[in-house]
Design an enzyme around this catalytic site. Structure first.
Site, PDB file in Angstrom:
ATOM      1  N   LYS A 115      29.384  35.709  41.570  1.00 38.59           N
ATOM      2  CA  LYS A 115      29.803  34.301  41.599  1.00 38.59           C
ATOM      3  C   LYS A 115      29.475  33.645  42.934  1.00 38.59           C
ATOM      4  CE  LYS A 115      33.198  34.044  37.967  1.00 38.59           C
ATOM      5  NZ  LYS A 115      34.555  33.764  37.551  1.00 38.59           N
ATOM      6  N   LYS A 197      24.434  39.948  30.318  1.00 40.73           N
ATOM      7  CA  LYS A 197      25.524  39.702  29.364  1.00 40.73           C
ATOM      8  C   LYS A 197      25.580  38.219  28.970  1.00 40.73           C
ATOM      9  CE  LYS A 197      29.153  38.776  32.651  1.00 40.73           C
ATOM     10  NZ  LYS A 197      30.493  38.767  33.073  1.00 40.73           N
ATOM     11  N   LYS A 200      29.483  32.400  30.066  1.00 40.21           N
ATOM     12  CA  LYS A 200      29.827  30.974  29.998  1.00 40.21           C
ATOM     13  C   LYS A 200      28.992  30.150  30.969  1.00 40.21           C
ATOM     14  CE  LYS A 200      34.680  31.618  28.922  1.00 40.21           C
ATOM     15  NZ  LYS A 200      35.858  32.040  29.653  1.00 40.21           N
TER      16      LYS A 200
HETATM   17  P1  TYM Z   1      36.559  35.510  31.143  1.00 38.11           P
HETATM   18  O1  TYM Z   1      37.170  34.195  30.828  1.00 38.11           O
HETATM   19  O2  TYM Z   1      35.269  35.535  31.885  1.00 38.11           O
HETATM   20  O3  TYM Z   1      36.330  36.316  29.815  1.00 38.11           O
HETATM   21  C1  TYM Z   1      37.363  36.464  28.849  1.00 38.11           C
HETATM   22  C2  TYM Z   1      37.219  37.821  28.156  1.00 38.11           C
HETATM   23  O4  TYM Z   1      35.942  37.930  27.511  1.00 38.11           O
HETATM   24  C3  TYM Z   1      35.304  39.135  27.897  1.00 38.11           C
HETATM   25  N1  TYM Z   1      33.850  38.904  27.940  1.00 38.11           N
HETATM   26  C4  TYM Z   1      32.958  39.605  27.227  1.00 38.11           C
HETATM   27  N2  TYM Z   1      33.099  40.607  26.355  1.00 38.11           N
HETATM   28  C5  TYM Z   1      31.960  41.088  25.778  1.00 38.11           C
HETATM   29  N3  TYM Z   1      30.727  40.598  26.023  1.00 38.11           N
HETATM   30  C6  TYM Z   1      30.541  39.590  26.896  1.00 38.11           C
HETATM   31  N4  TYM Z   1      29.322  39.100  27.116  1.00 38.11           N
HETATM   32  C7  TYM Z   1      31.689  39.035  27.539  1.00 38.11           C
HETATM   33  N5  TYM Z   1      31.875  38.020  28.433  1.00 38.11           N
HETATM   34  C8  TYM Z   1      33.203  37.957  28.665  1.00 38.11           C
HETATM   35  C9  TYM Z   1      35.871  39.434  29.278  1.00 38.11           C
HETATM   36  O5  TYM Z   1      35.732  40.800  29.599  1.00 38.11           O
HETATM   37  C10 TYM Z   1      37.303  38.999  29.124  1.00 38.11           C
HETATM   38  O6  TYM Z   1      38.079  40.027  28.528  1.00 38.11           O
HETATM   39  N6  TYM Z   1      39.119  37.202  35.031  1.00 38.11           N
HETATM   40  C11 TYM Z   1      39.149  37.092  33.606  1.00 38.11           C
HETATM   41  C12 TYM Z   1      40.390  36.386  33.083  1.00 38.11           C
HETATM   42  C13 TYM Z   1      41.672  36.995  33.544  1.00 38.11           C
HETATM   43  C14 TYM Z   1      42.234  38.211  33.090  1.00 38.11           C
HETATM   44  C15 TYM Z   1      43.435  38.377  33.827  1.00 38.11           C
HETATM   45  C16 TYM Z   1      41.833  39.148  32.154  1.00 38.11           C
HETATM   46  C17 TYM Z   1      42.503  36.500  34.495  1.00 38.11           C
HETATM   47  N7  TYM Z   1      43.583  37.319  34.651  1.00 38.11           N
HETATM   48  C18 TYM Z   1      44.228  39.498  33.644  1.00 38.11           C
HETATM   49  C19 TYM Z   1      42.648  40.258  31.979  1.00 38.11           C
HETATM   50  C20 TYM Z   1      43.831  40.414  32.705  1.00 38.11           C
HETATM   51  C21 TYM Z   1      37.943  36.281  33.178  1.00 38.11           C
HETATM   52  O7  TYM Z   1      37.412  35.502  33.908  1.00 38.11           O
HETATM   53  O8  TYM Z   1      37.597  36.445  31.872  1.00 38.11           O
END
Ligand code: TYM
Length: 334
Positions: A115, A197, A200
């Protein structure tokens, strides 16, 4: 554990639009956990501001995400669905845990490095300490498991390290969480660059399937998906494009990789891509219909937001008070 029941926490950022990776890697798996765990699913709007956001857009996206959680099948009577910013305990525990986290370990986080390289004009301290806020999220609810996609594994590991460090000083305050990552769907790849991957922050719209894309768009994007040399429908490490599509098709239809390869034996990429598109479109259609319906029901969604934030606060404050006491903060005078 919370109140004698196993518990879990997970969350998603309210930035961008939810894509197929978010759904298959996380949200879809959440739905099946509600009977066995006390569950907390958060719209992590505090995390979202580590990158600049337009205020009106952030508010709209946060509400859309919360509504999508419900549309995807999370029953808010059984699952606690709320905004992180409505529960101040997240930020309070975050501060305390900052004091138990080392600069060195934060600087090793691959997501931070990634990032930071994409936001060179705004490498703020929040971006750096982002995993500490995640640790606070998870530990506040004494989570036994954290259902996420593969890319969050490192953040769960640092959460475990922080919790163990804290417990070694103050006793068994926090449950040590385990990542809960499914074998398939944990890393859905970009449709345009299948070695990366699905993300977003990808500027190429054709690289991702968004949860609210209509059927035509979904099929068009799969038709344009970059695949590998050759023409056979085979899952293998040197064929990341077609392997990604096989995995997606398998989850959308409930078929194994072998079953899928058998079904499309002797058939070409073109036919297979259309089948993948159709299977994904029909998997998402009920969610989209439900989303439309729920979006019109302001009173219902408002009710969920209010009551679930109260429930989350109740449990979060219990942990926070315990932590404050252990640390030695003076008790409030009632
Ligand atoms: P975020 O918003 O980037 O993604 C949300 C969830 O989607 C999963 N993910 C994927 N899984 C499979 N293939 C992909 N290409 C892919 N892209 C994203 C992520 O692994 C995630 O589970 N930091 C976290 C949000 C967060 C969080 C937490 C998660 C904040 N606090 C505490 C777990 C526990 C995030 O930015 O996810």
């Amino acid at each position: 554990m919370l109140n004698g029941k196993k518990s879990l926490f997970s969350g998603m950022q309210a930035t961008g639009t939810l894509h197929l990776g978010n759904y298959l890697g996380a949200l879809k798996n959440w739905v099946e956990l509600e009977d066995d765990y006390e569950t907390f699913y958060c719209v992590v709007d505090l995390h979202s501001i580590t990158v600049r956001q337009d205020p009106a857009e952030l508010r709209r996206k946060a509400r859309a995400l919360l509504t999508l959680y419900i549309a995807a099948g999370l029953n808010p009577e059984k699952n606690c669905i709320y905004y992180q910013s409505h529960v101040p305990a997240h930020a309070e525990l975050n501060w305390i845990l900052n004091c138990f986290t080392y600069m060195g370990e934060l600087s090793r986080m691959t997501q931070y490095k990634d990032k930071a390289s994409k936001n060179e004009d705004n490498i703020n301290a929040g971006l750096f300490t982002y995993p500490v806020l995640m640790a606070a999220d998870i530990l506040l609810f004494q989570s036994d498991i954290v259902p996420v996609g593969d890319d969050q594994k490192q953040h769960i590991e640092i959460t475990r390290d922080i919790a163990q460090r804290f417990n070694s000083v103050y006793g068994e305050v926090f449950t040590i969480p385990e990542p809960y990552i499914k074998r398939t769907g944990a890393r859905i790849m970009s449709l345009q660059e299948p070695t990366k991957k699905m993300s977003k922050s990808d500027d190429n719209e054709n690289a991702s399937i968004f949860l609210l894309d209509n059927t035509d768009t979904i099929i068009r994007k799969f038709k344009r998906a970059v695949t590998d040399s050759g023409s056979e429908i085979i899952h293998s490490n040197d064929k990341p494009g077609i392997s990604n599509l096989i995995e997606i098709y398998g989850i959308a239809t409930g078929k194994s990789i072998d079953e899928t390869m058998k079904e499309f034996e002797g058939k070409g990429y073109g036919e297979f891509k259309i089948a993948v598109g159709e299977s994904v479109a029909s998997m998402l259609k009920p969610i989209q219909d439900k989303y439309e319906e729920l979006s019109k029901d302001k009173t219902y969604i408002d009710g969920v937001i209010k009551s679930n934030a109260e429930k989350a606060s109740y449990f979060a404050n219990k942990t926070l008070r315990k932590v404050q006491k252990k640390i030695g903060f003076p008790e409030k005078i009632k």
